[in-house]
Design a protein around this motif. Structure first.
Motif, PDB file in Angstrom:
ATOM      1  N   CYS A   1       0.796  -1.220   0.137  1.00  0.00           N
ATOM      2  CA  CYS A   1       0.075  -0.104  -0.166  1.00  0.00           C
ATOM      3  C   CYS A   1       0.756   1.358   0.021  1.00  0.00           C
ATOM      4  O   CYS A   1       2.136   1.160   0.168  1.00  0.00           O
ATOM      5  N   SER A   2       0.293   2.376  -0.499  1.00  0.00           N
ATOM      6  CA  SER A   2       1.022   3.606  -0.414  1.00  0.00           C
ATOM      7  C   SER A   2       0.222   4.748   0.185  1.00  0.00           C
ATOM      8  O   SER A   2      -1.072   4.814  -0.067  1.00  0.00           O
TER       9      SER A   2
ATOM     10  N   GLN B   1       4.560   2.122   1.759  1.00  0.00           N
ATOM     11  CA  GLN B   1       5.401   3.212   1.708  1.00  0.00           C
ATOM     12  C   GLN B   1       4.665   4.273   1.841  1.00  0.00           C
ATOM     13  O   GLN B   1       3.567   4.570   1.559  1.00  0.00           O
ATOM     14  N   THR B   2       5.165   5.656   2.292  1.00  0.00           N
ATOM     15  CA  THR B   2       4.929   6.881   2.137  1.00  0.00           C
ATOM     16  C   THR B   2       5.982   7.589   1.123  1.00  0.00           C
ATOM     17  O   THR B   2       7.065   7.361   1.356  1.00  0.00           O
ATOM     18  N   THR B   3       5.345   8.445   0.372  1.00  0.00           N
ATOM     19  CA  THR B   3       5.946   9.137  -0.816  1.00  0.00           C
ATOM     20  C   THR B   3       6.295  10.567  -0.854  1.00  0.00           C
ATOM     21  O   THR B   3       7.035  11.183  -1.681  1.00  0.00           O
ATOM     22  N   GLY B   4       5.872  11.215   0.047  1.00  0.00           N
ATOM     23  CA  GLY B   4       5.528  12.641   0.015  1.00  0.00           C
ATOM     24  C   GLY B   4       6.983  13.236   0.644  1.00  0.00           C
ATOM     25  O   GLY B   4       7.926  12.354   1.170  1.00  0.00           O
TER      26      GLY B   4
ATOM     27  N   SER C   1       7.714  15.104   2.864  1.00  0.00           N
ATOM     28  CA  SER C   1       7.523  15.088   4.478  1.00  0.00           C
ATOM     29  C   SER C   1       7.114  13.881   4.998  1.00  0.00           C
ATOM     30  O   SER C   1       6.428  14.132   5.967  1.00  0.00           O
ATOM     31  N   ALA C   2       6.970  12.922   4.459  1.00  0.00           N
ATOM     32  CA  ALA C   2       6.056  11.612   4.526  1.00  0.00           C
ATOM     33  C   ALA C   2       6.852  10.991   5.967  1.00  0.00           C
ATOM     34  O   ALA C   2       7.937  11.078   6.357  1.00  0.00           O
ATOM     35  N   THR C   3       5.892  10.202   6.666  1.00  0.00           N
ATOM     36  CA  THR C   3       6.272   9.787   7.852  1.00  0.00           C
ATOM     37  C   THR C   3       5.575   8.265   7.920  1.00  0.00           C
ATOM     38  O   THR C   3       4.446   8.183   7.312  1.00  0.00           O
ATOM     39  N   ALA C   4       6.233   7.309   8.517  1.00  0.00           N
ATOM     40  CA  ALA C   4       5.389   5.974   9.084  1.00  0.00           C
ATOM     41  C   ALA C   4       5.061   5.361   7.684  1.00  0.00           C
ATOM     42  O   ALA C   4       3.923   5.330   7.454  1.00  0.00           O
ATOM     43  N   GLY C   5       6.144   4.758   7.088  1.00  0.00           N
ATOM     44  CA  GLY C   5       5.890   3.662   5.907  1.00  0.00           C
ATOM     45  C   GLY C   5       4.958   2.838   6.180  1.00  0.00           C
ATOM     46  O   GLY C   5       4.092   2.315   5.444  1.00  0.00           O
TER      47      GLY C   5
END
Length: 181
Positions: free
Chosen positions: A8-9, A34-37, A39-43
């Motif tokens: 998931c993303s 994954q987190t993609t931004g 300033s993304a947090t918590a993959g």
């Protein structure tokens, strides 16, 4: 309960799961999210004032911080992770395994290993307090600081633990290699 969340993303937080106060996650696998931004947090998992038990959080990535877990408590209810494996996660900046922010977080009987980040690859307490009891925190790597448990402006109480390079005191801690198979 008894669920696999994978592949998931999200752009900002909680690539696998974004959980709010009072949630209970048990006997799950949270992997390859994954987190993609910028300033993304918590993959893998973003959780506030909830409980996670007997769950494997592995192979998740975040472009910024908290590759595996971003955890926060509240002034009344802590965030609790018990009997979890947090392994092989990565973050572009810091907190490869677990980033703790605000109030209380408890890590009990967890294995935290093989996580990566450019800086501070293990457990990072951004603010608030973390009680670390009986985990193994070992073999998390970075290209900069190899600190496995870092308290920042927060505080860490570490007892009966096996933590690579730990010099922060506590009761019954060991710094010898657990020799994973």
């Amino acid at each position: 309960r008894d669920t696999t969340v994978s592949n998931c993303s999200a752009t900002t937080a909680g690539g696998g799961i974004f959980a709010t106060a009072g949630c209970i996650i048990e006997d799950c696998v949270i992997e390859n999210n994954q987190t993609t931004g910028a300033s993304a947090t918590a993959g893998g998992l973003s959780i506030q004032a909830g409980t996670v038990r007997r769950t494997r959080i592995s192979g998740n990535t975040s472009n910024f911080i908290n590759g595996g877990v971003g955890a926060t408590g509240t002034s009344v209810v802590p965030c609790v992770l018990e009997n979890c494996e947090i392994s092989d996660n990565s973050a572009g900046t810091s907190n490869g395994a677990v980033g703790c922010n605000d109030y209380a977080v408890q890590l009990t009987n967890c294995t935290i290993s093989g996580n990566q980040a450019a800086n501070l690859p293990g457990v990072v307490i951004i603010s608030g307090s973390v009680a670390v009891v009986n985990p193994i925190v070992w073999g998390n790597t970075s290209t900069s600081q190899q600190i496995q448990v870092y308290a920042g402006t927060g505080s860490a109480t570490v007892n009966y633990s096996c933590v690579d390079g730990w010099t922060g005191g506590g009761t019954g801690n060991k710094t010898t290699d657990p020799v994973f198979v």
